[in-house]
Design an enzyme around this catalytic site. Structure first.
Site, PDB file in Angstrom:
ATOM      1  N   ALA B 102       5.885 -18.776  21.125  1.00 31.91           N
ATOM      2  CA  ALA B 102       4.759 -19.558  21.568  1.00 31.91           C
ATOM      3  C   ALA B 102       4.091 -20.182  20.486  1.00 31.91           C
ATOM      4  CB  ALA B 102       3.846 -18.975  22.587  1.00 31.91           C
ATOM      5  N   ASP B 179       2.125 -16.804  29.851  1.00 30.61           N
ATOM      6  CA  ASP B 179       1.959 -15.477  30.513  1.00 30.61           C
ATOM      7  C   ASP B 179       2.773 -14.410  29.518  1.00 30.61           C
ATOM      8  OD1 ASP B 179       4.588 -16.662  31.446  1.00 30.61           O
ATOM      9  OD2 ASP B 179       4.753 -14.652  31.513  1.00 30.61           O
ATOM     10  N   GLY B 321       8.942 -17.256  28.719  1.00 31.20           N
ATOM     11  CA  GLY B 321       7.517 -17.473  29.254  1.00 31.20           C
ATOM     12  C   GLY B 321       6.649 -17.373  28.116  1.00 31.20           C
ATOM     13  N   GLU B 322       5.489 -17.047  28.174  1.00 34.06           N
ATOM     14  CA  GLU B 322       4.436 -17.417  26.858  1.00 34.06           C
ATOM     15  C   GLU B 322       4.044 -18.717  26.750  1.00 34.06           C
ATOM     16  OE1 GLU B 322       6.001 -16.484  23.022  1.00 34.06           O
ATOM     17  OE2 GLU B 322       6.598 -14.459  23.712  1.00 34.06           O
ATOM     18  N   GLY B 323       4.356 -19.462  27.592  1.00 35.84           N
ATOM     19  CA  GLY B 323       4.219 -21.018  27.518  1.00 35.84           C
ATOM     20  C   GLY B 323       5.178 -22.095  27.054  1.00 35.84           C
TER      21      GLY B 323
END
Lengths: 352, 352
Positions: B102, B179, B321-323
């Site tokens: 991210a 997230d 995830g993580e954006g």
């Protein structure tokens, strides 16, 4: 023969990407702080970039450029597009003034813009962004005879090669070919049929938007051209001369030169895709330096990308050309490089 | 009840996007120097942006930010993920140090990074990028009882709302929720089943990568949770408390606040998508401010996006995830605004 010889020499200079670097990049991906494979295709784009430049991690391509190759098309006389030929020249003016979609998107992603007049039918005003490389004012009608001579085709290939080389020498590290030319999806469809063996029904689309009647005519025109020329895919310059456009030829040259320099090319839509088939026929290894930026709605685009073995990054149902779809994918390519270069490893973080 | 009341008040503040601006943006698109519709979905993204901010052309969102909401999950005790819980905290350290995917992608697209500890199980070191908002050290096992109390859920929603509001007040004009939380695709699947009515088989995926045995267990765990709680979609906070995660709750709050401010939210993968279903249940109009950045390989993502009526920009088979997937789509959203703001019209260019 001199020009044809130069194209052949250019093609012979293309070397395959560095497979060792691709393997090392994949190994590096396994060590980074993420579950293996969890960045999906972004990982593979990064690994391919490593192969193109022969470095792991690959440097981030921070200096992208779009080269909009512009030409006119004799086949417009058949009525395959509702737009008048003058729009090609007007749009070149728009690119130079900075008001086209390609300009807006290029600014958005930080790419510089060059325009190559490789065969616009009218005289164009000089402009700092415009490179004049016109030796003929558009092609002839490919459905009645060859679109151009072999020398013309070879010259246009070398024009695209020339501007690509100069941009790369000046620091450009990623190229997006763009196209402008009213009626240029007709030669694109013909080229794709010639190199993939698909029927004109499978490769011809509605370009910038045509009605059913014009679409049927367009398919018929492509079909007539294929029957007239019986193109031989093992003679790429012959196919290009018979069926191509001058901008298609220039883009093929741009792709070959980028491959020679080890610089990634992010392809735009159907015109780029058809030109990539020409480049591939001249030097199969050049595809190793090409990334499919997006999938055009033109059916020929999908056929060409399948033949090239390339999966597009974006699919936003675009059909404008100019390099717009290629430009939009540039940030993804940059991110792919940055992930390989900047992420911590599991070992460094004490995980796993 | 005070916190629940605050969530209700926040939800009531959400107004629908400005449909007049959407219509005017579409009209403007027809006047620009391109064939109508030729930029495909980019045109619609631009028109939606105009509606969100209520301006035509919409300003280019030049100050994006990702907020990575982190929490732990009691359901991990069931063995739904091979990763130990400590990885959540280790990854928060990685985000703060700038070494996660991210971070690399955020730098690539020019987004700032914030991390919200809304429920990581261990104590975390202070860091300028880390916002502490933890009232409980992760959730309880949702397959044996409620994941958290209604007050906990409401508090986590308001934590996400709070950081979103502060970022927007400080100039952020586009938000990407991210997230982090080992096992957090299990509550995501449960939430998506609860709000879409799809079976656990249809919403449960392999998260960051699990074997067949673990996958079967995970489906069973989601199924047990749904049977235990019999979630009622008309009580979104109740569903969130029963089945959710603290980061899912925070992301729902972030989405609601962005909508209140008229700031676009570019959703990431399945955790964001499940949180958007919660936000939608609280305030249906908030979906008008959400853009689907990408399609996660998690099957629940597709189910959730279909329910939300959102089509993803990218589909790169990512599942981190993580954006990350939301961040990668930001340049496309920026380009959509720039096209509307910077292109010349046909009239200006004397075309058509």
């Amino acid at each position: 023969m001199a020009l044809e010889e130069r194209v052949r020499e250019l093609a012979e200079e293309v070397q395959p990407p560095d497979e060792g670097a691709v393997v090392r990049a994949r190994e590096r991906h396994l060590a980074l702080t993420k579950p293996p494979g969890s960045l999906g295709r972004l990982e593979e784009i990064g690994a391919r970039l490593a192969g193109m430049v022969g470095e792991v991690p690959p440097p981030v391509p921070e200096n992208p450029a779009v080269v909009i190759c512009a030409g006119d098309h004799g086949v417009l006389a058949r009525g395959v597009s509702p737009w008048p030929q003058e729009v090609t020249a007007a749009m070149v003016g728009n690119f130079c003034a900075g008001g086209a979609a390609a300009n807006a998107i290029a600014r958005s992603v930080g790419a510089r813009v060059s325009v190559l007049d490789v065969g616009v039918a009218s005289e164009l005003e000089r402009h700092p962004l415009l490179r004049a490389a016109k030796k003929r004012a558009g092609t002839d009608d490919l459905s009645r005879g060859p679109a151009m001579g072999r020398e013309d085709a070879a010259r246009a290939v070398m024009s695209g090669a020339g501007i690509a080389g100069e941009l790369i020498e000046s620091g450009v590290d990623l190229l997006v070919p763009g196209d402008m030319g009213i009626a240029n999806t007709t030669p694109a469809a013909a080229l794709i049929s010639a190199f993939t063996g698909r029927s004109p029904e499978e490769t011809t689309g509605r370009g910038t938007g045509i009605d059913d009647e014009t679409f049927e005519l367009k398919v018929r025109v492509v079909d007539e051209a294929l029957k007239l020329h019986e193109p031989d895919p093992s003679d790429p310059l012959g196919v290009l001369a018979a069926l191509g456009g001058l901008e298609h030829a220039a883009i093929a040259g741009l792709i070959l030169t980028s491959a020679v320099y080890g610089v990634p090319v992010v392809l735009d839509g159907v015109v780029s895709n058809s030109a990539a088939l020409v480049a591939r026929a001249l030097a199969p290894d050049c595809v190793g330096y090409a990334i499919a930026g997006h999938l055009s709605v033109e059916p020929g685009a999908e056929a060409a990308l399948e033949q090239l073995g390339l999966e597009p990054i974006l699919d936003l149902r675009m059909r404008l050309g100019e390099g717009t779809g290629g430009l939009l994918a540039v940030p993804v390519v940059q991110a792919a490089a940055r992930v390989l270069g900047e992420m911590a490893t599991m070992k460094e973080m004490g995980i796993g």
